[in-house]
Motif scaffolding. Structure first.
Motif, PDB file in Angstrom:
ATOM      1  N   GLY A  54       0.850  -1.198   0.000  1.00 32.46           N
ATOM      2  CA  GLY A  54       0.000   0.000   0.000  1.00 32.46           C
ATOM      3  C   GLY A  54       0.879   1.238   0.000  1.00 32.46           C
ATOM      4  N   ASP A  78       0.544  -1.207  -4.855  1.00 31.41           N
ATOM      5  CA  ASP A  78      -0.640  -0.428  -4.467  1.00 31.41           C
ATOM      6  C   ASP A  78      -1.739  -0.663  -5.499  1.00 31.41           C
ATOM      7  OD1 ASP A  78      -0.877   2.146  -2.357  1.00 31.41           O
ATOM      8  OD2 ASP A  78      -2.409   2.063  -3.926  1.00 31.41           O
ATOM      9  N   ASP A 103      -3.658  -5.589  -6.234  1.00 32.28           N
ATOM     10  CA  ASP A 103      -4.205  -5.806  -4.900  1.00 32.28           C
ATOM     11  C   ASP A 103      -3.169  -6.651  -4.143  1.00 32.28           C
ATOM     12  OD1 ASP A 103      -5.477  -6.828  -2.675  1.00 32.28           O
ATOM     13  OD2 ASP A 103      -7.361  -7.230  -3.722  1.00 32.28           O
ATOM     14  N   ALA A 104      -2.575  -6.065  -3.103  1.00 31.41           N
ATOM     15  CA  ALA A 104      -1.476  -6.756  -2.409  1.00 31.41           C
ATOM     16  C   ALA A 104      -1.909  -8.102  -1.834  1.00 31.41           C
ATOM     17  CB  ALA A 104      -0.927  -5.867  -1.300  1.00 31.41           C
ATOM     18  N   ARG A 120       3.534   1.799   5.556  1.00 35.14           N
ATOM     19  CA  ARG A 120       3.157   3.012   6.298  1.00 35.14           C
ATOM     20  C   ARG A 120       1.664   3.229   6.041  1.00 35.14           C
ATOM     21  NH1 ARG A 120       5.559   8.993   4.773  1.00 35.14           N
ATOM     22  NH2 ARG A 120       3.771   9.109   3.394  1.00 35.14           N
TER      23      ARG A 120
HETATM   24  C1  LIG Z   1      -3.573   5.656   3.870  1.00 35.29           C
HETATM   25  S1  LIG Z   1      -2.882   5.349   2.279  1.00 35.29           S
HETATM   26  C2  LIG Z   1      -1.146   5.220   2.659  1.00 35.29           C
HETATM   27  C3  LIG Z   1      -0.294   5.396   1.449  1.00 35.29           C
HETATM   28  C4  LIG Z   1       1.210   5.391   1.701  1.00 35.29           C
HETATM   29  N1  LIG Z   1       1.661   4.155   2.323  1.00 35.29           N
HETATM   30  C5  LIG Z   1       1.620   6.581   2.519  1.00 35.29           C
HETATM   31  O1  LIG Z   1       1.922   6.426   3.717  1.00 35.29           O
HETATM   32  O2  LIG Z   1       1.642   7.683   1.965  1.00 35.29           O
HETATM   33  C6  LIG Z   1      -3.357   3.647   2.050  1.00 35.29           C
HETATM   34  C7  LIG Z   1      -2.868   3.055   0.748  1.00 35.29           C
HETATM   35  O3  LIG Z   1      -3.211   1.671   0.718  1.00 35.29           O
HETATM   36  C8  LIG Z   1      -3.582   1.338  -0.605  1.00 35.29           C
HETATM   37  N2  LIG Z   1      -4.370   0.114  -0.584  1.00 35.29           N
HETATM   38  C9  LIG Z   1      -5.601  -0.106  -0.038  1.00 35.29           C
HETATM   39  N3  LIG Z   1      -5.978  -1.376  -0.222  1.00 35.29           N
HETATM   40  C10 LIG Z   1      -4.973  -1.993  -0.898  1.00 35.29           C
HETATM   41  C11 LIG Z   1      -4.781  -3.321  -1.394  1.00 35.29           C
HETATM   42  N4  LIG Z   1      -5.708  -4.284  -1.246  1.00 35.29           N
HETATM   43  N5  LIG Z   1      -3.638  -3.601  -2.053  1.00 35.29           N
HETATM   44  C12 LIG Z   1      -2.682  -2.643  -2.252  1.00 35.29           C
HETATM   45  N6  LIG Z   1      -2.818  -1.371  -1.807  1.00 35.29           N
HETATM   46  C13 LIG Z   1      -3.947  -1.053  -1.131  1.00 35.29           C
HETATM   47  C14 LIG Z   1      -4.320   2.567  -1.099  1.00 35.29           C
HETATM   48  O4  LIG Z   1      -4.426   2.631  -2.502  1.00 35.29           O
HETATM   49  C15 LIG Z   1      -3.473   3.691  -0.494  1.00 35.29           C
HETATM   50  O5  LIG Z   1      -2.466   4.102  -1.365  1.00 35.29           O
END
Ligand SMILES: C[S@@+](CC[C@H](N)C(=O)[O-])C[C@H]1O[C@@H](n2cnc3c(N)ncnc32)[C@H](O)[C@@H]1O
Length: 294
Positions: A54, A78, A103-104, A120
């Motif tokens: 993510g 992401d 999708d992770a 994070r």
């Molecule tokens: C709160 S943001 C944090 C982004 C980044 N890590 C930061 O700290 O700036 C949450 C992130 O998780 C990603 N996300 C949500 N579900 C996900 C999934 N199933 N697989 C991959 N990424 C995911 C979203 O697209 C988003 O970019």
């Protein structure tokens, strides 16, 4: 039926992703200390391979890349295309980082490849977190490390609590999300997170509280800082979605109440609000621990 993170996929490729992108520079500034503390906990070393789950616009992937150096590799995963576009635009060709839109929880990842998994604030959004962490563990080397940061409960987080209290009586209360429902606070209960990670096969699960203030508004004057902080809460905070559905009149009254609450905060040219997070660490068992000595 197996759920598939479809709502998160739509949100982060739609309105939530757009808002995050519009505020990315400020958000990176606000979250930097949290990310750095989590990086310290997972201790990336020279030449290691890391997976940033993510990764969003990539700030944390770059922070890890600096630690693993030119002989290391970082893969940021992401679901959000617009955030990954921003991430790709911010890395130079010689940075050892690549990004994958997937999708992770079911991304095709090399098995037993990574020395550590990091995140994070990117692991609280899975519909089926046990399946997601079990899948991600398969990409870790035996003995590999997990380290991520996630929010603690709303009442411990001033940046959530104070705006909600300020608009109490103005904005209709909405039902809180079901416990554990995907979202920023879904990992606030450490017992639940511990159960998820244990079920996903991790060992040595540990929690460390990390508290830090965040600048919601920082500007040339106090008034500008307060305006910025109000705009930020209306765009990004937990109130944003509720207020989207309200009349203009109610939004104006809510903004006035927020402005009043922020004006009572200390700070000459900023509005700083406290954040409270867990730094969670764990370990993939070694082959001997998993299967016993042969
Ligand atoms: C709160 S943001 C944090 C982004 C980044 N890590 C930061 O700290 O700036 C949450 C992130 O998780 C990603 N996300 C949500 N579900 C996900 C999934 N199933 N697989 C991959 N990424 C995911 C979203 O697209 C988003 O970019």
């Amino acid at each position: 039926m197996r759920e598939d993170n479809a709502q998160q996929m739509a949100d982060w490729n739609g309105p939530t992703g757009e808002r995050w992108l519009a505020n990315q520079v400020r958000l990176d500034h606000m979250l930097e200390a949290f990310g750095n503390a989590a990086v310290e906990a997972v201790k990336p070393a020279e030449a290691e391979h890391g997976l940033d789950v993510g990764c969003g616009a990539g700030a944390s992937s770059l922070a890890i890349a600096r630690r693993v150096g030119e002989h290391g590799r970082v893969l940021g995963v992401d679901i959000s295309a617009p955030l990954l576009d921003r991430a790709r635009a911010s890395v130079s060709v010689d940075t050892p980082v690549t990004f994958l839109q997937a999708d992770a929880s079911k991304a095709i990842l090399p098995e037993c490849e990574f020395d550590f998994l990091f995140s994070r604030f990117g692991v609280m959004f899975f519909d089926d977190p046990v399946a997601a962490f079990a899948h991600l563990r398969g990409a870790l080397k035996p003995g590999g490390r997990l380290g991520f940061i996630c929010w603690r409960a709303a009442d411990e987080n001033e940046w959530i609590r104070l705006p909600l209290e300020a608009v109490d009586g103005i904005v209709p209360r909405t039902a809180p999300p079901a416990p554990g429902a995907p979202g920023p606070l879904s990992f606030s209960d450490r017992e639940r997170v511990s159960r998820i990670l244990t079920s996903a096969g991790f060992h040595d699960i540990a929690f460390k509280a990390f508290d830090h203030d965040m600048s919601f508004g920082e500007a040339g004057t106090r008034k500008e800082a307060i305006d910025l902080a109000v705009a930020m809460v209306l765009e990004i905070g937990v109130l944003a979605r509720t207020l989207d559905q309200q009349s203009e009149d109610l939004r104006m009254r809510a903004s006035a109440a927020l402005r009043d609450a922020f004006a009572h905060r200390s700070g000459e040219r900023s509005v700083r609000l406290g954040g409270a997070a867990w730094i969670v660490t764990a370990r993939n068992p070694t082959g001997r621990e998993q299967y016993g000595a042969r």
